[in-house]
Design an enzyme around this catalytic site. Structure first.
Site, PDB file in Angstrom:
ATOM      1  N   LYS A 102      49.573  30.178  59.493  1.00  0.00           N
ATOM      2  CA  LYS A 102      49.752  29.674  60.853  1.00  0.00           C
ATOM      3  C   LYS A 102      49.545  30.795  61.872  1.00  0.00           C
ATOM      4  CE  LYS A 102      50.417  25.366  60.010  1.00  0.00           C
ATOM      5  NZ  LYS A 102      51.654  24.611  60.038  1.00  0.00           N
TER       6      LYS A 102
ATOM      7  N   ARG B 240      53.877  24.195  51.353  1.00  0.00           N
ATOM      8  CA  ARG B 240      52.461  23.831  51.472  1.00  0.00           C
ATOM      9  C   ARG B 240      51.683  25.103  51.788  1.00  0.00           C
ATOM     10  NH1 ARG B 240      48.696  22.072  55.357  1.00  0.00           N
ATOM     11  NH2 ARG B 240      47.421  20.286  54.717  1.00  0.00           N
TER      12      ARG B 240
END
Length: 257
Positions: free
Chosen positions: A203, A236
């Protein structure tokens, strides 16, 4: 949970797995590296992204699922009932919906009818606008309240509660501090009684924290271990082997002698 984005424009691996043979091979490799399930998606949800039609999404993911032939446990990352129906028929076990069953009124019924596992994620706004100055009074409590309401909706539509997991939506309408606050206070989400999925892998907030154009793998692994330490059940990730190795060590430390 390994990640295979069959898209040209996902934030991290866009274009890498756009070829169905490459995507299927990546899914098999992730299983060999220790993934429990692989999340296959045909529509980018990166900040600022535009949606694609159900037809285009099916064109991207169906060839991958056909090549895998049920040999790999699959989660289909979609908000569309038509895509979920086809994926479940081809052996997918979970529907991972970033809209938490809000985008397509038919999706809950498809999931319930198939007895599928469902992941409900929190997102403020939509991908095109979600990072436009997101604000919360208490991000953990507000995200938990949203997920509790969406879980109640899913159950009312016939989805068994024991088949639901919850995702706070790291990076989906959150600032850097919101993301970290959600991991620090994961107990607020765990109090809802369902497994929590955390997707911090690659991210952009990790890159911003480090003042780099892209977050290094070490940052993703550190965030994953922190989430695991606070009770996350599913992680994830894009880089399965490295995360499995780090979590194996973290688990051994937590277990003690």
């Amino acid at each position: 949970m390994g990640v295979v984005n069959v898209t040209p424009d996902s934030f991290s691996d866009g274009g890498v797995h756009f070829d169905a043979d490459v995507a299927a091979a990546a899914a098999r490799r992730m299983m060999d590296e220790g993934a429990a399930i692989v999340d296959v998606g045909g529509e980018s949800t990166r900040p600022g992204s535009e949606g694609v039609s159900a037809g285009e999404e099916l064109r991207r993911v169906v060839p991958v699922l056909e090549r895998l032939g049920g040999e790999v446990p699959i989660s289909i990352d979609t908000a569309k009932a038509e895509v979920a129906r086809r994926a479940l028929a081809l052996g997918a076990e979970m529907v991972n919906d970033v809209t938490a069953l809000r985008a397509d009124p038919g999706l809950a019924g498809v999931c319930a009818g198939a007895g599928a596992y469902v992941c409900l994620m929190h997102m403020r706004g939509e991908p095109r606008t979600m990072q436009d100055d997101p604000r919360y009074e208490d991000v953990a409590s507000e995200v938990a309240a949203f997920l509790e309401e969406r879980m109640a909706f899913a159950v009312s539509e016939g989805i068994a509660e024991e088949r639901i997991c919850l995702d706070p939506g790291i990076g989906f309408g959150k600032t850097l501090e919101h993301n970290f606050e959600l991991v620090r206070r994961l107990d607020v989400l765990l109090a809802l009684g369902r497994p929590v999925l955390v997707g911090f892998s690659r991210k952009s907030s990790l890159a911003r924290l480090l003042g780099q154009p892209a977050g290094p793998l070490s940052a993703s692994v550190a965030a994953a271990v922190a989430a695991y330490d606070r009770g996350a059940t599913i992680l994830r990730v894009h880089d399965v082997r490295e995360h499995v190795e780090a979590l194996t060590v973290a688990r051994a430390v937590a277990a003690g002698p």
